[in-house]
Scaffold this active site. Structure first.
Site, short mmCIF file in Angstrom:
data_model
loop_
_atom_site.label_atom_id
_atom_site.label_comp_id
_atom_site.label_asym_id
_atom_site.label_seq_id
_atom_site.Cartn_x
_atom_site.Cartn_y
_atom_site.Cartn_z
N TYR A 252 31.70 34.74 34.64
CA TYR A 252 32.79 34.69 35.60
C TYR A 252 34.04 35.41 35.13
O TYR A 252 34.99 35.55 35.90
CB TYR A 252 33.15 33.23 35.90
CG TYR A 252 32.46 32.68 37.11
CD1 TYR A 252 31.14 32.31 37.06
CD2 TYR A 252 33.16 32.49 38.30
CE1 TYR A 252 30.50 31.79 38.16
CE2 TYR A 252 32.53 31.97 39.41
CZ TYR A 252 31.21 31.62 39.33
OH TYR A 252 30.58 31.11 40.42
N LYS B 278 22.14 26.70 28.17
CA LYS B 278 20.87 27.44 28.15
C LYS B 278 20.74 28.11 26.77
O LYS B 278 20.43 29.31 26.65
CB LYS B 278 20.91 28.46 29.31
CG LYS B 278 19.60 29.12 29.62
CD LYS B 278 18.58 28.22 30.28
CE LYS B 278 17.26 28.96 30.40
NZ LYS B 278 16.12 28.09 30.67
N ASP C 127 17.80 24.15 32.85
CA ASP C 127 16.72 23.97 33.83
C ASP C 127 16.21 22.53 33.80
O ASP C 127 15.95 21.91 34.85
CB ASP C 127 15.58 24.97 33.62
CG ASP C 127 15.24 25.19 32.16
OD1 ASP C 127 16.11 24.99 31.31
OD2 ASP C 127 14.09 25.55 31.86
N ASP D 265 28.79 25.97 38.01
CA ASP D 265 28.88 26.42 39.39
C ASP D 265 27.64 25.96 40.17
O ASP D 265 27.74 25.33 41.23
CB ASP D 265 28.98 27.96 39.39
CG ASP D 265 29.19 28.53 40.76
OD1 ASP D 265 29.65 27.80 41.65
OD2 ASP D 265 28.88 29.72 40.96
#
Ligand code: NAD
Length: 429
Positions: free
Chosen positions: A155, A227, A293, A317
């Site tokens: 971002y 992640k 995930d 987000d």
């Protein structure tokens, strides 16, 4: 009303706390599209809650500032510097949705506000309101507060358009200095590029805010979502820096899965289990981490295992909207952007301007109302915040809701935006 009167201005005291006067100036942006009508409803609900709680001893002095289409048509600027200055001067503000100007070079107004005021936390509480039709069987099990890092990650907007001179220059430098890495790029024609900055300082301040929130609100778990199995030096580093921070600054009130894992390796399974059990018995916050995930699965299958989530910008987000959908509240989810060091905060409706609905008295003002509730709580006006949220929950429960929430609900009595605001005011006791 004299907006330069310092006796009504929120200030930060030397110990970093906010000093809130009884009649503080609060700047607001009504917003574009449905903004003005949801703002009118939300403002009357906030004013009524404050009046009910403090009987005239406290009141907000609202200061309208401009941004978005209204500002552009008045002064030719989408985000006038006077608006930014007002948010800086008065520290706490609230806004409706703003149109993102379409066209090259104009950045999103929301992103601009967050960047310019360095509002590094995007705070998204997600809880279920009885009566709302949710897509899961037990939405009442969801009570999660998400801390999304707001200034870094993909971002940050460090991007190179495919086939641009900048991208060609970047690729040339990259190939010259890191030939082995550059060789991993399969298609170098028509290739867009984006950099993902994640820093220790940025990660630490976000995790610190999440931990302080968990301590203040007696939350049992803080989960770092990342992640890091794939992006080791950004997402993985976020995890490590988060654990470092917790073990350094919150050792008296938290126990981490990393400490448990270290014990398991050095002293065995039983010792690790016992240490965790003792930490729980002592009321310590259990801090763990989950890969993104897996987090999306677990919040659906086992939502009660989460109470506070701290995560990087892009994960946050996605996850904040998915969580809001899980409790049927995508259109009513509130949000805040906060810098806990300066105390500056902008509370906001999380949905957009819904231009097709504008001016029809159809829009749901709940997202902005609930953002107002967060603002009152942030100001320490807890009694008013409690009155507001209880009234809103009571009205939703009875089925007196706007058209979006009335769909699929057999007991619904659809109300307009204005009437819904009035019903919430009337439900305050
Ligand atoms: P949107 O949120 O405006 O609309 C998406 C859908 O949700 C539409 O069907 C709309 O009718 C419905 N909806 C939204 N808010 C509602 C409410 N309060 N009550 C009932 N229904 C509601 O998203 P969009 O159409 O993608 O964007 C429209 C404009 O809003 C764009 O300019 C976009 O950039 C801007 N936007 C602003 C913000 C913000 O200011 N925080 C956030 C998202 C989008």
């Amino acid at each position: 009303m004299n907006p330069s009167d310092p006796t009504h201005t929120i200030i930060q005291t030397q110990d970093g706390r906010l000093s809130i006067p009884a009649r503080p100036f609060i700047p607001y942006i009504p917003g574009d599209g449905i903004g003005p009508e949801i703002w009118a409803a939300a403002r009357s609900v906030m004013d009524q809650a404050v009046a009910r709680a403090y009987g005239g001893e406290r009141a907000i002095q609202w200061l309208q500032v401009q941004a978005g289409e209204a500002a552009f048509s008045q002064c030719g600027e989408w985000l006038p510097s006077t608006t930014l200055e007002a948010f800086k001067t008065y520290r706490i503000g609230i806004k409706g949705p703003l149109t993102t100007p379409v066209g090259g070079g104009i950045r999103s107004l929301n992103v601009a506000l967050r960047k310019d005021l360095d509002l590094y936390v995007c705070l998204r509480p997600v809880r279920y309101f009885e009566g709302i039709i949710a897509p899961v069987r037990e939405p009442q099990k969801v009570d999660i507060t998400l801390f999304r890092e707001n200034t870094e990650d993909l971002y940050a907007g460090i991007e190179f358009a495919a086939n641009s001179p900048e991208s060609a220059q970047f690729l040339e430098l990259f190939s010259a200095h890191f030939p082995q890495m550059a060789a991993r790029l399969r298609f170098t024609d028509d290739l867009g590029l984006s950099l993902k900055p994640v820093s220790r300082a940025g990660s630490e301040r976000l995790v610190r805010a999440a931990m302080q929130y968990a301590v203040a609100h007696h939350k049992p778990f803080v989960t770092l979502v990342h992640k890091g199995n794939i992006m080791k030096f950004t997402e993985g580093a976020f995890r490590s820096w988060g654990y470092d921070l917790v073990e350094r600054e919150f050792s008296d009130c938290a126990f981490t899965s990393r400490q448990s894992e270290a014990l398991r390796r050095s002293a065995g399974e039983e010792a690790a289990a016992q240490a965790e059990q003792e930490a729980r018995a002592a009321g310590k916050i259990i801090v763990n981490d989950v890969i993104t995930d897996a987090a999306f699965q677990k919040v659906l299958l086992n939502p009660e295992a989460f109470s506070v989530i701290a995560t990087t910008n892009l994960n946050g987000d996605y996850l904040s909207d998915a969580l809001a959908a899980q409790i049927g509240g995508i259109g009513i989810a509130p949000g805040a952007n906060i810098n806990y060091n300066t105390g500056m905060a902008v509370f906001e409706a999380t949905h957009g301007t819904a231009p097709g609905m504008a001016g029809k008295n159809l829009a749901n003002p709940s997202s902005l109302i609930l953002s107002g509730e967060m603002m009152l709580r942030y100001m320490g006006w807890t009694q008013a915040a409690d009155i507001l949220i209880n009234a809103l929950a009571a009205v939703i429960k009875t089925g007196r809701v706007t058209a979006d929430l009335a769909l699929d609900r057999s007991d619904a009595h659809p109300l307009g935006t204005h009437e819904f605001g009035q019903a919430v005011c009337a439900a305050m006791s």
